[in-house]
Write a protein that holds these residues in place. Sequence first.
Motif, short mmCIF file in Angstrom:
data_model
loop_
_atom_site.label_atom_id
_atom_site.label_comp_id
_atom_site.label_asym_id
_atom_site.label_seq_id
_atom_site.Cartn_x
_atom_site.Cartn_y
_atom_site.Cartn_z
N THR A 158 7.89 10.29 2.11
CA THR A 158 8.80 9.65 2.92
C THR A 158 8.99 8.21 2.68
O THR A 158 10.11 8.03 1.84
N ILE A 159 8.37 7.05 2.98
CA ILE A 159 8.74 5.75 2.85
C ILE A 159 8.34 5.19 1.52
O ILE A 159 9.05 4.40 0.96
N CYS A 160 7.48 5.52 0.85
CA CYS A 160 7.03 5.16 -0.46
C CYS A 160 8.13 5.16 -1.57
O CYS A 160 8.27 4.20 -2.15
N LYS A 194 -1.02 15.64 9.82
CA LYS A 194 0.10 16.26 10.61
C LYS A 194 1.36 15.75 9.91
O LYS A 194 2.28 16.28 10.47
N ILE A 195 1.20 14.91 9.03
CA ILE A 195 2.75 14.44 8.81
C ILE A 195 2.97 14.76 7.33
O ILE A 195 1.88 15.05 6.19
N GLY A 196 4.14 14.65 6.76
CA GLY A 196 4.23 14.80 5.43
C GLY A 196 3.42 13.91 4.45
O GLY A 196 3.49 12.81 4.39
N GLY A 197 2.69 14.80 3.44
CA GLY A 197 1.94 13.96 2.33
C GLY A 197 0.58 13.71 2.60
O GLY A 197 -0.32 13.52 1.80
N GLY A 198 0.25 13.83 4.10
CA GLY A 198 -1.12 13.81 4.48
C GLY A 198 -1.59 12.42 4.99
O GLY A 198 -2.77 12.34 5.18
N PHE A 199 -0.88 11.31 4.42
CA PHE A 199 -1.31 9.91 4.90
C PHE A 199 -0.27 9.11 5.53
O PHE A 199 0.98 9.57 5.56
N GLU A 200 -0.57 8.31 6.19
CA GLU A 200 0.58 7.49 6.98
C GLU A 200 0.07 5.79 6.83
O GLU A 200 -1.02 5.62 6.67
N HIS A 201 1.23 5.05 6.59
CA HIS A 201 0.99 3.63 6.45
C HIS A 201 2.09 2.91 6.81
O HIS A 201 3.39 3.59 6.90
N SER A 202 2.16 1.78 6.93
CA SER A 202 3.17 0.81 7.30
C SER A 202 3.90 0.72 5.94
O SER A 202 3.54 0.76 4.60
N GLY A 203 5.38 0.28 6.01
CA GLY A 203 6.22 0.03 4.82
C GLY A 203 6.25 -1.52 4.60
O GLY A 203 7.42 -1.80 4.02
N TYR A 263 6.91 -8.33 5.28
CA TYR A 263 8.39 -8.14 5.04
C TYR A 263 8.62 -6.66 5.25
O TYR A 263 7.93 -5.75 4.49
N GLU A 264 9.67 -5.98 5.76
CA GLU A 264 9.91 -4.78 5.66
C GLU A 264 10.28 -4.29 4.44
O GLU A 264 11.54 -4.60 3.95
N GLY A 265 9.68 -3.15 3.65
CA GLY A 265 9.95 -3.09 2.69
C GLY A 265 11.01 -1.82 2.34
O GLY A 265 11.44 -1.57 1.27
N THR A 266 11.32 -1.12 3.42
CA THR A 266 12.29 -0.11 3.68
C THR A 266 13.48 -0.52 4.09
O THR A 266 14.62 0.27 4.10
N GLU A 267 13.67 -1.68 4.44
CA GLU A 267 14.93 -2.54 5.06
C GLU A 267 15.50 -3.31 4.09
O GLU A 267 14.76 -4.09 3.53
N LYS A 268 16.91 -3.40 4.02
CA LYS A 268 17.53 -4.05 3.13
C LYS A 268 17.28 -5.55 3.65
O LYS A 268 17.31 -6.38 2.53
N SER A 269 17.34 -5.79 4.74
CA SER A 269 17.08 -7.37 5.10
C SER A 269 15.98 -7.83 4.72
O SER A 269 15.63 -9.06 4.53
N GLY A 270 14.83 -7.12 5.05
CA GLY A 270 13.64 -7.32 4.70
C GLY A 270 13.43 -7.75 3.18
O GLY A 270 12.93 -8.67 2.64
N VAL A 271 14.00 -6.65 2.21
CA VAL A 271 13.87 -6.82 0.81
C VAL A 271 14.73 -8.23 0.50
O VAL A 271 14.12 -8.86 -0.60
N ASN A 272 15.74 -8.46 1.03
CA ASN A 272 16.53 -9.77 0.69
C ASN A 272 15.87 -10.99 1.12
O ASN A 272 15.75 -11.89 0.58
N PHE A 314 0.80 -1.37 0.07
CA PHE A 314 0.00 -0.02 0.00
C PHE A 314 0.98 1.42 0.00
O PHE A 314 1.89 1.33 0.86
N PHE A 315 0.75 2.36 -0.90
CA PHE A 315 1.55 3.41 -1.12
C PHE A 315 0.47 4.55 -1.51
O PHE A 315 -0.55 4.36 -1.68
N PHE A 316 1.30 5.51 -1.78
CA PHE A 316 0.66 6.69 -2.54
C PHE A 316 1.66 7.43 -3.42
O PHE A 316 2.76 7.45 -3.08
N ALA A 317 1.29 8.08 -4.55
CA ALA A 317 2.17 8.53 -5.36
C ALA A 317 2.95 9.76 -5.24
O ALA A 317 4.19 9.90 -5.38
N THR A 318 2.30 10.61 -4.18
CA THR A 318 2.81 11.82 -3.64
C THR A 318 3.56 11.72 -2.52
O THR A 318 3.89 12.71 -1.85
N CYS A 319 3.72 10.59 -2.02
CA CYS A 319 4.42 9.95 -0.66
C CYS A 319 5.80 10.77 -0.52
O CYS A 319 6.54 10.20 -1.65
#
Length: 225
Positions: free
Chosen positions: A91-93, A171-180, A204-213, A84-89
């Motif tokens: 931060t983590i997207c 209150k956060i950048g982009g106006g939405f929050e979600h897990s990675g 799986y953690e999509g923002t961490e190298k270990s999770g992606v591996n 789950f993501f959004f195009a104007t994110c």
Amino acid sequence: MKNKSYIAISFVILVFGILVVPKIVERIKNNDIVQGDRLNVVTNNKSADALYLMGPAPKFELTDQNNKIVNNETYKGKVYVLEFFFATCPTICPRMNASLRTVEDLFYGNKNFGIASITINPENDTPEVLKKHAKDLGVKSENWHFLTGKKEYIYDLANKGFNIYAGKNEKIGGGFEHSGYFALIDKKGNIRCRLKEGNPIMYYEGTEKSGVNDIKEDIKILLEE
């Protein structure tokens, strides 16, 4: 003095041989060695049976960047990753999408693999916006669908279906929050994951190298199932 130095060096070499060499030999016997840069993960000869079965993925039906209806049947017989993501994110997207690009590159050309990226900001992320987003990312695979639909439907799918948090937060950048997190679904439509210390990691953690591996290795296992 030289004799003492030689004795000291010989002692260090002896200790190294006693403590370290047997461990290296054992790792080689067990194939527990680091592979090349492509996967950069530890091979442990796991089979698909070693991956935890969490149950069937929730049913969904959404519209992709080409204005085509995509649902679970679209991915039938395929191993796929869902986010789950959004195009104007801001931060983590971008990191999540960059991670998925490496996954796409690794399995590019395999018709039994796909990716589903579901926007949590459908009011902005129309099929046209998502098509441009895919192009900007350099997406090549026809099995990577960027999906949009009704906001309430998508939020229920994220929070109640997959239990992957998504919400609006001005209150956060982009106006939405979600897990990675990335969800991994097998060819039969079941959510799968690996076990760590006997417990399922679920996603799986999509923002961490270990999770992606980890997810790269487990995709490979499921494709061979």
